[in-house]
Enzyme design. Structure first.
Site, PDB file in Angstrom:
ATOM      1  N   GLU A  29      32.603 -21.244  28.439  1.00  9.21           N
ATOM      2  CA  GLU A  29      33.632 -22.123  27.853  1.00  9.21           C
ATOM      3  C   GLU A  29      33.150 -23.582  27.973  1.00  9.21           C
ATOM      4  O   GLU A  29      32.584 -23.971  28.996  1.00  9.21           O
ATOM      5  CB  GLU A  29      34.949 -21.944  28.618  1.00  9.21           C
ATOM      6  CG  GLU A  29      36.089 -22.786  28.052  1.00  9.21           C
ATOM      7  CD  GLU A  29      37.414 -22.567  28.783  1.00  9.21           C
ATOM      8  OE1 GLU A  29      37.403 -22.176  29.974  1.00  9.21           O
ATOM      9  OE2 GLU A  29      38.471 -22.793  28.158  1.00  9.21           O
ATOM     10  N   LYS A 111      41.304 -20.768  21.185  1.00  7.58           N
ATOM     11  CA  LYS A 111      42.020 -20.293  22.385  1.00  7.58           C
ATOM     12  C   LYS A 111      43.521 -20.179  22.083  1.00  7.58           C
ATOM     13  O   LYS A 111      44.156 -21.148  21.650  1.00  7.58           O
ATOM     14  CB  LYS A 111      41.775 -21.289  23.524  1.00  7.58           C
ATOM     15  CG  LYS A 111      42.235 -20.833  24.890  1.00  7.58           C
ATOM     16  CD  LYS A 111      41.777 -21.875  25.920  1.00  7.58           C
ATOM     17  CE  LYS A 111      41.941 -21.460  27.342  1.00  7.58           C
ATOM     18  NZ  LYS A 111      41.325 -22.433  28.257  1.00  7.58           N
ATOM     19  N   CYS A 153      38.922 -17.654  28.270  1.00  6.82           N
ATOM     20  CA  CYS A 153      39.424 -17.962  29.611  1.00  6.82           C
ATOM     21  C   CYS A 153      40.876 -17.537  29.871  1.00  6.82           C
ATOM     22  O   CYS A 153      41.137 -16.383  30.126  1.00  6.82           O
ATOM     23  CB  CYS A 153      39.207 -19.451  29.905  1.00  6.82           C
ATOM     24  SG  CYS A 153      39.138 -19.743  31.688  1.00  6.82           S
TER      25      CYS A 153
HETATM   26  N1  LIG Z   1      39.813 -22.784  31.339  1.00  9.62           N
HETATM   27  C1  LIG Z   1      40.834 -22.034  31.634  1.00  9.62           C
HETATM   28  O1  LIG Z   1      41.534 -21.539  30.791  1.00  9.62           O
HETATM   29  C2  LIG Z   1      41.057 -21.808  33.104  1.00  9.62           C
HETATM   30  C3  LIG Z   1      41.926 -20.608  33.383  1.00  9.62           C
HETATM   31  C4  LIG Z   1      42.153 -20.405  34.829  1.00  9.62           C
HETATM   32  O2  LIG Z   1      41.527 -21.031  35.681  1.00  9.62           O
HETATM   33  C5  LIG Z   1      43.155 -19.432  35.217  1.00  9.62           C
HETATM   34  O3  LIG Z   1      43.428 -19.348  36.405  1.00  9.62           O
HETATM   35  O4  LIG Z   1      43.686 -18.715  34.363  1.00  9.62           O
END
Ligand SMILES: NC(=O)CCC(=O)C(=O)O
Length: 280
Positions: A29, A111, A153
């Site tokens: 990411e 996302k 993520c």
């Molecule tokens: N970059 C993100 O979306 C981080 C996501 C994250 O750390 C989580 O705990 O879920």
């Protein structure tokens, strides 16, 4: 912070992976920018109309050329994207681009679930202060291998997205992602194994390495999990390359042993992969 350096370093690493036999390569990411709300606008590139010019999106062109040079499918982590044509004028997204070995753009995933959390004394992050969410599940068919799904993520925390992709035939769920020192320790591996267990598919997570001088400290620990939820390989927090061969037949074997696919009770609860909003 140096985008040109990050792009050239990604090229070196992708070429090394291809030389070692990789056929599909995944980057992390925000692989070419710092991760943080104050950076997205500065680093954003314009992808529309597609294909963008070199000036609009150096990352698009670098990734497309690299996929061709390395002769691999390339899931280009994610980059901050600016949509200048959007009605709300200049919306920003966290966007992943996937290219074919021909260099052709195969898929774009924005996302869907923005990372908005507040754990007192630990971490507060609000992507939605500057980013807008994407609105689709991203599934693509690789002719030699089959269907894969790409999300980013925080998207991994939402099992419906993974389940819909798996029921639509994905054998591999890929998440470029940058968890942090708080939630990474708690949930990174757990979530990868959970999505694999729920759906009996392969799951791949690809994180930036940890930089303690950066404002956001990524968890690292990129990994590949098999359809039985076994972690096949996991990196540590330092920069590295994980190369893993996925075994044909493993999904069928797993589903034969634990036959969830024939046991679901759609008379008791709805099948989320049917009737919902889904565009292939
Ligand atoms: N970059 C993100 O979306 C981080 C996501 C994250 O750390 C989580 O705990 O879920």
């Amino acid at each position: 912070a140096d985008k040109a350096h990050n792009l050239s370093h990604a090229r070196t690493k992708v070429l090394e992976a291809a030389k070692a036999g990789a056929k599909l390569v995944v980057l992390p990411e925000c692989f070419n920018s710092p991760y943080g709300t104050k950076y997205f606008d500065k680093y954003a590139e314009t992808l529309l109309p597609s294909p963008p010019s070199e000036e609009q999106s150096p990352s698009f062109h670098a990734l497309s050329k690299l996929a061709k040079e390395a002769n691999v499918y390339l899931v280009g982590g994610s980059i901050p994207e600016r949509d200048e044509g959007s009605k709300d004028d200049k919306k920003l997204y966290n966007t992943s681009l996937t290219f074919a070995p021909s260099g052709e753009l195969l898929a774009t995933h924005r996302k869907v679930h923005l990372f908005d959390i507040d754990i007192p004394g630990k971490i507060k992050f609000k992507e939605s202060e500057v980013l807008s969410p994407g609105n689709k599940i991203t599934l693509l068919d690789l002719p030699e291998y089959g269907k894969i799904a790409i999300a980013i993520c925080y998207d991994i925390r939402f099992p419906e997205l993974a389940t819909i992709a798996a029921r639509k035939g994905a054998f591999l769920l890929l998440y470029p992602g940058a968890f942090n020192l708080t939630t990474g320790a708690l949930h990174w591996e757990l979530l990868a194994r959970a999505r694999a267990t729920d759906n009996q598919v392969y799951v791949g997570l690809c994180s930036p390495a940890r930089a303690m001088k950066a404002e956001y400290n990524a968890w690292g620990h990129s990994m590949v999990v098999d359809p039985n939820a076994a972690v096949l390989e996991q990196l540590d927090e330092k920069e590295g390359t994980l190369i893993q061969e996925l075994q044909a037949g493993k999904i069928e074997e797993t589903r034969k042993g634990v036959p969830l696919y024939g046991q679901r009770r759609f008379d008791v609860y709805p099948d989320v992969s049917r009737g919902g909003k889904f565009e292939e």
